[in-house]
Structure formats: C-alpha cells, structure tokens
Design a protein around this motif. Structure first.
Motif, PDB file in Angstrom:
ATOM      1  N   THR A 159       4.370 -34.437  16.237  1.00  0.00           N
ATOM      2  CA  THR A 159       4.191 -34.302  14.791  1.00  0.00           C
ATOM      3  C   THR A 159       3.443 -33.015  14.463  1.00  0.00           C
ATOM      4  O   THR A 159       3.803 -32.274  13.538  1.00  0.00           O
ATOM      5  N   GLN A 160       2.377 -32.745  15.223  1.00  0.00           N
ATOM      6  CA  GLN A 160       1.596 -31.530  15.008  1.00  0.00           C
ATOM      7  C   GLN A 160       2.451 -30.277  15.184  1.00  0.00           C
ATOM      8  O   GLN A 160       2.415 -29.368  14.352  1.00  0.00           O
ATOM      9  N   PRO A 204      -7.242 -37.869   9.276  1.00  0.00           N
ATOM     10  CA  PRO A 204      -8.360 -38.757   9.604  1.00  0.00           C
ATOM     11  C   PRO A 204      -8.556 -39.897   8.609  1.00  0.00           C
ATOM     12  O   PRO A 204      -9.005 -40.980   8.984  1.00  0.00           O
ATOM     13  N   GLY A 205      -8.214 -39.669   7.358  1.00  0.00           N
ATOM     14  CA  GLY A 205      -8.320 -40.725   6.362  1.00  0.00           C
ATOM     15  C   GLY A 205      -7.404 -41.895   6.665  1.00  0.00           C
ATOM     16  O   GLY A 205      -7.761 -43.064   6.471  1.00  0.00           O
ATOM     17  N   LEU A 206      -6.192 -41.585   7.164  1.00  0.00           N
ATOM     18  CA  LEU A 206      -5.265 -42.649   7.549  1.00  0.00           C
ATOM     19  C   LEU A 206      -5.811 -43.438   8.727  1.00  0.00           C
ATOM     20  O   LEU A 206      -5.693 -44.659   8.792  1.00  0.00           O
ATOM     21  N   SER A 207      -6.434 -42.725   9.672  1.00  0.00           N
ATOM     22  CA  SER A 207      -7.049 -43.394  10.818  1.00  0.00           C
ATOM     23  C   SER A 207      -8.167 -44.332  10.362  1.00  0.00           C
ATOM     24  O   SER A 207      -8.338 -45.426  10.913  1.00  0.00           O
ATOM     25  N   THR A 208      -8.905 -43.925   9.335  1.00  0.00           N
ATOM     26  CA  THR A 208      -9.986 -44.759   8.806  1.00  0.00           C
ATOM     27  C   THR A 208      -9.453 -46.086   8.282  1.00  0.00           C
ATOM     28  O   THR A 208     -10.084 -47.136   8.457  1.00  0.00           O
ATOM     29  N   VAL A 209      -8.273 -46.067   7.653  1.00  0.00           N
ATOM     30  CA  VAL A 209      -7.666 -47.307   7.170  1.00  0.00           C
ATOM     31  C   VAL A 209      -7.414 -48.257   8.335  1.00  0.00           C
ATOM     32  O   VAL A 209      -7.671 -49.467   8.252  1.00  0.00           O
ATOM     33  N   GLY A 210      -6.909 -47.701   9.444  1.00  0.00           N
ATOM     34  CA  GLY A 210      -6.673 -48.529  10.621  1.00  0.00           C
ATOM     35  C   GLY A 210      -7.959 -49.115  11.175  1.00  0.00           C
ATOM     36  O   GLY A 210      -8.019 -50.299  11.532  1.00  0.00           O
ATOM     37  N   LYS A 235       5.169 -25.688  12.928  1.00  0.00           N
ATOM     38  CA  LYS A 235       6.371 -24.860  12.903  1.00  0.00           C
ATOM     39  C   LYS A 235       6.930 -24.738  11.488  1.00  0.00           C
ATOM     40  O   LYS A 235       7.400 -23.680  11.075  1.00  0.00           O
ATOM     41  N   ARG A 236       6.851 -25.829  10.742  1.00  0.00           N
ATOM     42  CA  ARG A 236       7.442 -25.833   9.398  1.00  0.00           C
ATOM     43  C   ARG A 236       6.546 -25.157   8.363  1.00  0.00           C
ATOM     44  O   ARG A 236       7.036 -24.421   7.504  1.00  0.00           O
ATOM     45  N   TYR A 237       5.229 -25.400   8.443  1.00  0.00           N
ATOM     46  CA  TYR A 237       4.333 -24.914   7.400  1.00  0.00           C
ATOM     47  C   TYR A 237       3.395 -23.790   7.852  1.00  0.00           C
ATOM     48  O   TYR A 237       2.739 -23.175   7.013  1.00  0.00           O
ATOM     49  N   GLY A 238       3.314 -23.565   9.169  1.00  0.00           N
ATOM     50  CA  GLY A 238       2.413 -22.537   9.681  1.00  0.00           C
ATOM     51  C   GLY A 238       1.067 -23.125  10.066  1.00  0.00           C
ATOM     52  O   GLY A 238       0.617 -24.123   9.496  1.00  0.00           O
ATOM     53  N   GLN A 239       0.412 -22.487  11.045  1.00  0.00           N
ATOM     54  CA  GLN A 239      -0.857 -22.990  11.577  1.00  0.00           C
ATOM     55  C   GLN A 239      -1.948 -23.025  10.512  1.00  0.00           C
ATOM     56  O   GLN A 239      -2.708 -23.979  10.415  1.00  0.00           O
ATOM     57  N   GLN A 240      -2.009 -21.992   9.686  1.00  0.00           N
ATOM     58  CA  GLN A 240      -3.072 -21.920   8.689  1.00  0.00           C
ATOM     59  C   GLN A 240      -2.953 -23.037   7.666  1.00  0.00           C
ATOM     60  O   GLN A 240      -3.945 -23.693   7.319  1.00  0.00           O
ATOM     61  N   THR A 241      -1.728 -23.258   7.166  1.00  0.00           N
ATOM     62  CA  THR A 241      -1.513 -24.320   6.179  1.00  0.00           C
ATOM     63  C   THR A 241      -1.786 -25.685   6.789  1.00  0.00           C
ATOM     64  O   THR A 241      -2.365 -26.576   6.143  1.00  0.00           O
ATOM     65  N   PHE A 242      -1.380 -25.868   8.052  1.00  0.00           N
ATOM     66  CA  PHE A 242      -1.621 -27.147   8.728  1.00  0.00           C
ATOM     67  C   PHE A 242      -3.112 -27.424   8.833  1.00  0.00           C
ATOM     68  O   PHE A 242      -3.576 -28.531   8.514  1.00  0.00           O
ATOM     69  N   GLN A 243      -3.876 -26.420   9.284  1.00  0.00           N
ATOM     70  CA  GLN A 243      -5.316 -26.621   9.467  1.00  0.00           C
ATOM     71  C   GLN A 243      -6.050 -26.802   8.149  1.00  0.00           C
ATOM     72  O   GLN A 243      -6.990 -27.585   8.057  1.00  0.00           O
ATOM     73  N   ARG A 244      -5.592 -26.072   7.109  1.00  0.00           N
ATOM     74  CA  ARG A 244      -6.318 -26.096   5.834  1.00  0.00           C
ATOM     75  C   ARG A 244      -5.920 -27.274   4.955  1.00  0.00           C
ATOM     76  O   ARG A 244      -6.775 -27.932   4.359  1.00  0.00           O
ATOM     77  N   ASP A 245      -4.615 -27.571   4.875  1.00  0.00           N
ATOM     78  CA  ASP A 245      -4.132 -28.521   3.873  1.00  0.00           C
ATOM     79  C   ASP A 245      -3.604 -29.839   4.433  1.00  0.00           C
ATOM     80  O   ASP A 245      -3.747 -30.883   3.791  1.00  0.00           O
ATOM     81  N   ILE A 246      -2.963 -29.795   5.607  1.00  0.00           N
ATOM     82  CA  ILE A 246      -2.270 -30.986   6.110  1.00  0.00           C
ATOM     83  C   ILE A 246      -3.134 -31.772   7.085  1.00  0.00           C
ATOM     84  O   ILE A 246      -3.335 -32.974   6.930  1.00  0.00           O
ATOM     85  N   MET A 282      -4.861 -40.426  -3.759  1.00  0.00           N
ATOM     86  CA  MET A 282      -4.979 -41.370  -2.642  1.00  0.00           C
ATOM     87  C   MET A 282      -5.737 -40.757  -1.462  1.00  0.00           C
ATOM     88  O   MET A 282      -6.658 -41.366  -0.906  1.00  0.00           O
ATOM     89  N   PHE A 283      -5.342 -39.520  -1.063  1.00  0.00           N
ATOM     90  CA  PHE A 283      -6.003 -38.885   0.068  1.00  0.00           C
ATOM     91  C   PHE A 283      -7.462 -38.579  -0.248  1.00  0.00           C
ATOM     92  O   PHE A 283      -8.312 -38.567   0.646  1.00  0.00           O
ATOM     93  N   GLY A 284      -7.755 -38.341  -1.516  1.00  0.00           N
ATOM     94  CA  GLY A 284      -9.145 -38.122  -1.911  1.00  0.00           C
ATOM     95  C   GLY A 284      -9.988 -39.363  -1.659  1.00  0.00           C
ATOM     96  O   GLY A 284     -11.121 -39.274  -1.168  1.00  0.00           O
ATOM     97  N   ILE A 285      -9.432 -40.539  -1.968  1.00  0.00           N
ATOM     98  CA  ILE A 285     -10.141 -41.800  -1.727  1.00  0.00           C
ATOM     99  C   ILE A 285     -10.350 -42.016  -0.230  1.00  0.00           C
ATOM    100  O   ILE A 285     -11.429 -42.410   0.219  1.00  0.00           O
ATOM    101  N   LEU A 286      -9.298 -41.724   0.566  1.00  0.00           N
ATOM    102  CA  LEU A 286      -9.395 -41.895   2.017  1.00  0.00           C
ATOM    103  C   LEU A 286     -10.442 -40.962   2.618  1.00  0.00           C
ATOM    104  O   LEU A 286     -11.176 -41.340   3.532  1.00  0.00           O
ATOM    105  N   GLN A 287     -10.509 -39.729   2.108  1.00  0.00           N
ATOM    106  CA  GLN A 287     -11.511 -38.788   2.611  1.00  0.00           C
ATOM    107  C   GLN A 287     -12.927 -39.270   2.289  1.00  0.00           C
ATOM    108  O   GLN A 287     -13.845 -39.120   3.095  1.00  0.00           O
ATOM    109  N   LYS A 288     -13.092 -39.861   1.096  1.00  0.00           N
ATOM    110  CA  LYS A 288     -14.402 -40.414   0.739  1.00  0.00           C
ATOM    111  C   LYS A 288     -14.784 -41.568   1.661  1.00  0.00           C
ATOM    112  O   LYS A 288     -15.939 -41.698   2.080  1.00  0.00           O
TER     113      LYS A 288
END
Length: 328
Positions: free
Chosen positions: A179-180, A201-207, A185-196, A1-7
């Motif tokens: 939320t950020q 932005p894909g969700l924002s695109t739907v809006g 805090k839960r996943y770490g700055q690196q994981t947030f920037q790289r994966d989460i 799903m997120f792959g489609i949103l990124q496209k």
C-alpha cells in the motif's frame, strides 16, 4: 472524520480508560457473545495501518549500531525474563494473566516509540530502526519464549501461534508495504509523508480501542465479582515499567550520546501492546481474555509514563544541542 481520529490518537491517555469503562459497562448489562466475531476485523484494523507508515528501509542505514545492540539486548536478553519472573510472583495461580504480562514484554517498540522519541527530541532515525527490528524479531521470537517459559503452565501449539502471528503481523506488514509503495508511486513521497501517511495511525487507534472494548466486555463480570483484580494487575505493571525506565535511563545516560540514549529508552520501554493484545485474544482461545485484560491495563501505564518521561527528559539528559546554540 480523520480530524476526530487524530484527536483520539493524541489523547489515548483518556480514550483508552474511557473505552475500558464503556466495555466494562456493556459487559455487565448486555450479551457479549457476538463481540467475538469483531475480534478479527479489529485486529486487522489495529495492525495494518501502522504497517503502511513503517519505514522498513531505515533498517539498512548505519550510524547508531551501539544504540541498536544495547536496545535489543535489553529487549530480548532481559525484559522477557523479568516479566516472566514478575508474572510468577504475582500471578502464580493465574497462568493466563502471567501470559499477558509476558506477551506485553515480548514484542518491543511501536509507533509510540517513534512518536515519544520525537517529542523528547531524541534520535528519530534510530527509533525507526528499533521499531522495525523489534517488531520483526519480537514477532518471530514470541512463540519460542512462550513455549520455553510457560509451556508447562499453558497448553500451546507452536505451529498454531506461528500461524496467528503470520496473519496478525506479517500479512498486514506485506499489505502495508505494498500500500505504501502504491501511494508513494501515485502521489509522490512528499505528499504521502505530509498528507496521506499521518491519517493511518488514527485508523489503527480505532482498532486498539475496539479490542480494548471487547477485552473488558468479555471480562466485565469476572472483574465485578472480584474488583481487587484490577489493583492486582496494576501493581506488577507499575513495577515493570518503573524498573524498565530506570534501567534504560542508566544504560543510555552512561553509554550513549544524548539523542541515542533517548531513543534507547523509548525503544526498550515502549512495547507493541497492539500486537501483544492481538496474539492474546486470537491465539489462546477463550482464556486469552485474561491475558488481554493485563495488556489492556498496560496501555494506561505505558501512555501515562511515556508522557511524564518526556517532561523530565531535559532534566535527565539535558536540552538538545541545537537549543543550546540558539541566540538569546
């Protein structure tokens, strides 16, 4: 799903016109009354995700004060009055379309500012600061500009517009920041920037696509009755974006280092059309759909022009210094 949103996010140049056509077709053949109930959910979905990835702390970093000052002088000292003047020229008898043009010029910078600055190898840190400053200042200033410039042509309650902006911008900003911080805090700055973070932005695109669909569906029969209306909207938009690109390029090239100049161009030409669209369709009642139509058309010009400008950036500003230093 997120792959489609990124496209979809990467291909707004095609997705927005396609959604406009879909909304137009739906509005011609189906009942659109129920779509008004979808405006608020789409608005929140459009604004909240971009706030989750907003780097508010970047505002307090130094090093590019000249670029920041020049950008905001263009954004708040020139562009609002230019859009107002063009609106008077082209939409003298259509005040709500003139309002749409004004709103498109009042809230500068968006995620596109950061993205396109990166594509053009400009100063990303400066672009992030421009985005945060422009978003906050533009949201606070918009009701006053509209009241001062169009208060005689459009009935407007300042408190009501402020209430909408509080709901559209500052509530999602607060929730996005919380939320950020929770995710970092839960996943770490690196994981947030790289994966989460990149997923939001894909969700924002739907809006965005949802609001564009609604705006065109609500105006479909008006457009069908007067098809030249779209051309009437495109001409002033092309003039505005063309002038803005030219002016920002001249100022940036003559007064700033290469990377800061590129950030200035995208920090002053890219507008936060998502917020402008949300204000138009939420704060001005049924006639706000006229303003929303203008803003929806601005998406097409903005995305197309930004993409083409990246191609010409090396010719205008030269190649990045690190590329010059690379061995052959």
């Amino acid at each position: 799903m997120f792959g489609i949103l990124q496209k979809l996010t990467r291909n707004l140049i095609y997705a927005i016109p396609a959604m406009m056509l879909a909304g137009f077709a739906y509005g011609l053949w189906a009942d659109t009354a129920w779509l008004k109930a979808a405006i608020i959910p789409f608005t929140f979905l459009m604004v909240y995700p971009m706030m989750v990835t907003l780097k508010i702390r970047k505002v307090f970093e130094g090093g590019d004060a000249k670029a920041q000052i020049l950008t905001q002088l263009i954004n708040f000292g020139l562009i609002p009055f230019l859009t107002f003047g063009v609106g008077l020229l082209f939409f003298r008898d259509k005040p709500y379309m003139a309002l749409g043009l004004l709103l498109a010029g009042l809230v500068p910078t968006s995620g596109m500012t950061i993205s396109w600055t990166g594509f053009a190898k400009g100063n990303m840190s400066a672009a992030i600061k421009m985005t945060v400053i422009g978003l906050v200042a533009g949201s606070l200033a918009t009701p006053f500009y509209v009241q001062a410039l169009m208060g005689t042509a459009i009935p407007m309650q300042l408190a009501a517009v402020f209430k909408q902006i509080l709901f559209i911008v500052f509530l999602p900003m607060a929730l996005g920041y919380l939320t950020q911080r929770f995710l970092v805090k839960r996943y770490g700055q690196q994981t947030f920037q790289r994966d989460i973070g990149p997923k939001f932005p894909g969700l924002s695109t739907v809006g965005v696509l949802g609001i564009v669909f609604v705006a065109l569906a609500l105006k479909a029969r008006t457009i069908a009755a007067a098809p030249g209306l779209l051309l009437d909207i495109l001409v002033p938009l092309l003039l505005l974006y063309g002038f803005n690109f030219l002016l920002s390029t001249i100022i940036g090239k003559s007064m700033l280092p290469r990377d800061d100049a590129i950030a200035l161009v995208y920090g002053s030409v890219m507008r936060n059309l998502s917020i402008a669209l949300a204000i138009a369709i939420n704060a001005f009642g049924a006639q706000g759909s006229d303003a929303a139509l203008v803003i929806a058309m601005a998406y097409i010009i903005q995305v197309q022009s930004a993409a083409w400008y990246v191609r010409f950036t090396p010719r205008v500003f030269g190649v990045p210094e690190e590329m010059i230093r690379q061995p052959a």
